[in-house]
Scaffold this motif. Structure first.
Motif, mmCIF file in Angstrom:
data_model
loop_
_atom_site.group_PDB
_atom_site.id
_atom_site.type_symbol
_atom_site.label_atom_id
_atom_site.label_comp_id
_atom_site.label_asym_id
_atom_site.label_seq_id
_atom_site.Cartn_x
_atom_site.Cartn_y
_atom_site.Cartn_z
ATOM 1 N N ALA A 1 -0.108 0.708 -8.305
ATOM 2 C CA ALA A 1 0.873 1.115 -7.300
ATOM 3 C C ALA A 1 2.060 0.166 -7.357
ATOM 4 O O ALA A 1 1.891 -1.044 -7.491
ATOM 5 C CB ALA A 1 0.255 1.107 -5.910
ATOM 6 N N GLU A 2 3.258 0.738 -7.250
ATOM 7 C CA GLU A 2 4.482 -0.036 -7.315
ATOM 8 C C GLU A 2 5.446 0.436 -6.236
ATOM 9 O O GLU A 2 5.595 1.649 -6.019
ATOM 10 C CB GLU A 2 5.132 0.142 -8.689
ATOM 11 C CG GLU A 2 6.366 -0.667 -8.884
ATOM 12 C CD GLU A 2 6.865 -0.615 -10.325
ATOM 13 O OE1 GLU A 2 8.011 -1.025 -10.528
ATOM 14 O OE2 GLU A 2 6.130 -0.191 -11.222
ATOM 15 N N ALA A 3 6.079 -0.511 -5.562
ATOM 16 C CA ALA A 3 7.091 -0.168 -4.568
ATOM 17 C C ALA A 3 8.309 0.396 -5.297
ATOM 18 O O ALA A 3 8.927 -0.286 -6.099
ATOM 19 C CB ALA A 3 7.465 -1.396 -3.748
ATOM 20 N N PHE A 4 8.629 1.656 -5.025
ATOM 21 C CA PHE A 4 9.770 2.317 -5.653
ATOM 22 C C PHE A 4 11.060 1.947 -4.928
ATOM 23 O O PHE A 4 12.143 2.026 -5.481
ATOM 24 C CB PHE A 4 9.540 3.832 -5.641
ATOM 25 C CG PHE A 4 10.569 4.608 -6.384
ATOM 26 C CD1 PHE A 4 10.598 4.596 -7.767
ATOM 27 C CD2 PHE A 4 11.514 5.371 -5.706
ATOM 28 C CE1 PHE A 4 11.550 5.317 -8.473
ATOM 29 C CE2 PHE A 4 12.469 6.097 -6.392
ATOM 30 C CZ PHE A 4 12.493 6.073 -7.774
ATOM 31 N N SER A 5 10.911 1.559 -3.673
ATOM 32 C CA SER A 5 12.007 1.086 -2.831
ATOM 33 C C SER A 5 11.404 -0.005 -1.942
ATOM 34 O O SER A 5 10.190 -0.217 -1.976
ATOM 35 C CB SER A 5 12.551 2.238 -1.986
ATOM 36 O OG SER A 5 11.594 2.634 -1.018
ATOM 37 N N PRO A 6 12.205 -0.687 -1.141
ATOM 38 C CA PRO A 6 11.582 -1.628 -0.206
ATOM 39 C C PRO A 6 10.587 -0.881 0.691
ATOM 40 O O PRO A 6 10.882 0.218 1.171
ATOM 41 C CB PRO A 6 12.767 -2.160 0.600
ATOM 42 C CG PRO A 6 13.948 -1.985 -0.304
ATOM 43 C CD PRO A 6 13.672 -0.710 -1.064
ATOM 44 N N VAL A 7 9.413 -1.457 0.869
ATOM 45 C CA VAL A 7 8.333 -0.793 1.607
ATOM 46 C C VAL A 7 7.884 -1.660 2.772
ATOM 47 O O VAL A 7 7.710 -2.870 2.622
ATOM 48 C CB VAL A 7 7.123 -0.514 0.670
ATOM 49 C CG1 VAL A 7 5.907 -0.026 1.445
ATOM 50 C CG2 VAL A 7 7.507 0.481 -0.415
ATOM 51 N N ARG A 8 7.687 -1.021 3.906
ATOM 52 C CA ARG A 8 7.027 -1.645 5.050
ATOM 53 C C ARG A 8 5.757 -0.851 5.284
ATOM 54 O O ARG A 8 5.761 0.390 5.180
ATOM 55 C CB ARG A 8 7.932 -1.609 6.279
ATOM 56 C CG ARG A 8 9.138 -2.509 6.115
ATOM 57 C CD ARG A 8 10.123 -2.463 7.272
ATOM 58 N NE ARG A 8 9.483 -2.293 8.555
ATOM 59 C CZ ARG A 8 9.970 -1.533 9.542
ATOM 60 N NH1 ARG A 8 11.083 -0.869 9.385
ATOM 61 N NH2 ARG A 8 9.336 -1.444 10.691
ATOM 62 N N ALA A 9 4.662 -1.556 5.583
ATOM 63 C CA ALA A 9 3.373 -0.866 5.715
ATOM 64 C C ALA A 9 2.469 -1.610 6.683
ATOM 65 O O ALA A 9 2.669 -2.797 6.966
ATOM 66 C CB ALA A 9 2.693 -0.773 4.345
ATOM 67 N N TYR A 10 1.482 -0.893 7.159
ATOM 68 C CA TYR A 10 0.362 -1.509 7.863
ATOM 69 C C TYR A 10 -0.708 -1.773 6.818
ATOM 70 O O TYR A 10 -1.053 -0.870 6.044
ATOM 71 C CB TYR A 10 -0.209 -0.585 8.937
ATOM 72 C CG TYR A 10 0.724 -0.307 10.078
ATOM 73 C CD1 TYR A 10 1.153 -1.328 10.931
ATOM 74 C CD2 TYR A 10 1.176 0.983 10.324
ATOM 75 C CE1 TYR A 10 2.001 -1.065 11.993
ATOM 76 C CE2 TYR A 10 2.020 1.255 11.389
ATOM 77 C CZ TYR A 10 2.424 0.234 12.211
ATOM 78 O OH TYR A 10 3.266 0.494 13.266
ATOM 79 N N GLU A 11 -1.235 -2.987 6.788
ATOM 80 C CA GLU A 11 -2.288 -3.341 5.846
ATOM 81 C C GLU A 11 -3.590 -3.509 6.619
ATOM 82 O O GLU A 11 -3.614 -4.096 7.701
ATOM 83 C CB GLU A 11 -1.931 -4.649 5.141
ATOM 84 C CG GLU A 11 -2.969 -5.079 4.122
ATOM 85 C CD GLU A 11 -2.541 -6.347 3.414
ATOM 86 O OE1 GLU A 11 -2.027 -6.239 2.290
ATOM 87 O OE2 GLU A 11 -2.721 -7.435 4.000
ATOM 88 N N PHE A 12 -4.667 -2.986 6.034
ATOM 89 C CA PHE A 12 -5.999 -3.072 6.627
ATOM 90 C C PHE A 12 -6.952 -3.666 5.597
ATOM 91 O O PHE A 12 -7.020 -3.166 4.473
ATOM 92 C CB PHE A 12 -6.515 -1.681 7.010
ATOM 93 C CG PHE A 12 -5.662 -0.969 8.014
ATOM 94 C CD1 PHE A 12 -5.948 -1.052 9.360
ATOM 95 C CD2 PHE A 12 -4.567 -0.212 7.603
ATOM 96 C CE1 PHE A 12 -5.162 -0.385 10.298
ATOM 97 C CE2 PHE A 12 -3.775 0.453 8.527
ATOM 98 C CZ PHE A 12 -4.074 0.366 9.877
ATOM 99 N N GLU A 13 -7.664 -4.705 5.972
ATOM 100 C CA GLU A 13 -8.711 -5.236 5.099
ATOM 101 C C GLU A 13 -9.926 -4.316 5.212
ATOM 102 O O GLU A 13 -10.288 -3.882 6.313
ATOM 103 C CB GLU A 13 -9.065 -6.662 5.494
ATOM 104 C CG GLU A 13 -7.962 -7.648 5.196
ATOM 105 C CD GLU A 13 -8.380 -9.075 5.484
ATOM 106 O OE1 GLU A 13 -9.581 -9.392 5.363
ATOM 107 O OE2 GLU A 13 -7.492 -9.858 5.841
ATOM 108 N N ALA A 14 -10.567 -4.059 4.087
ATOM 109 C CA ALA A 14 -11.660 -3.091 4.044
ATOM 110 C C ALA A 14 -12.860 -3.498 4.897
ATOM 111 O O ALA A 14 -13.401 -2.671 5.649
ATOM 112 C CB ALA A 14 -12.103 -2.863 2.596
#
Length: 149
Positions: free
Chosen positions: A90-103
């Protein structure tokens, strides 16, 4: 199937709230490799803004984009299934903001709240079915184009 399911929107509000307690806000600059195929899958993201390309390495120097993800989309599902390794990159195609969750904390929450776990797994299964269908359609289009040349 007509459109992709958005994970957080599909969860009932109380379950979404419990899951969001485990979220951490992250960002990725454009062109950042978020993960590589074969790497350890121990987390997932819900994209808030920007776009991410899912890629498959086809030769030692060539990657192809197999899907593009945007706002509201789930990024990463390999954390659910052994051997817990990414199937794509996976690669950021533009600046990305996200919620990250540890499994691990999410899996513990699913064990503590089986209704939430079942709902989450159904939503992820629906997302995977949609992506499989869109990928199949893309492959059929490419096959048809090659046959008509």
């Amino acid at each position: 199937m007509t459109k992709a399911t958005k994970l957080l929107n599909a969860l009932p509000p109380p379950q979404r709230g419990r899951l969001m307690e485990l979220a951490r806000e992250v960002s990725f600059p454009e062109d950042t490799r978020i993960f590589e195929a074969g790497g350890r899958a121990d987390r997932f993201w819900v994209i808030r803004s920007g776009s991410v390309s899912l890629t498959q390495q086809v030769t030692s120097i060539q990657r192809v984009t197999v899907a593009s993800l945007g706002s509201g989309d789930l990024l990463g599902w390999s954390w659910l299934f052994p051997p817990y390794e990414w199937d794509f990159g996976a690669e950021a195609f533009s600046p990305v903001r996200a919620y990250e969750f540890e499994a691990q904390p999410v899996l513990r929450l699913c064990e503590e709240d089986p209704a939430l776990g079942l709902t989450l797994m159904r939503i992820v299964a629906e997302i995977l079915a949609y992506r499989l269908e869109t990928t199949r359609n893309k492959l059929m289009e490419q096959y048809a184009m090659r046959r008509t040349r």
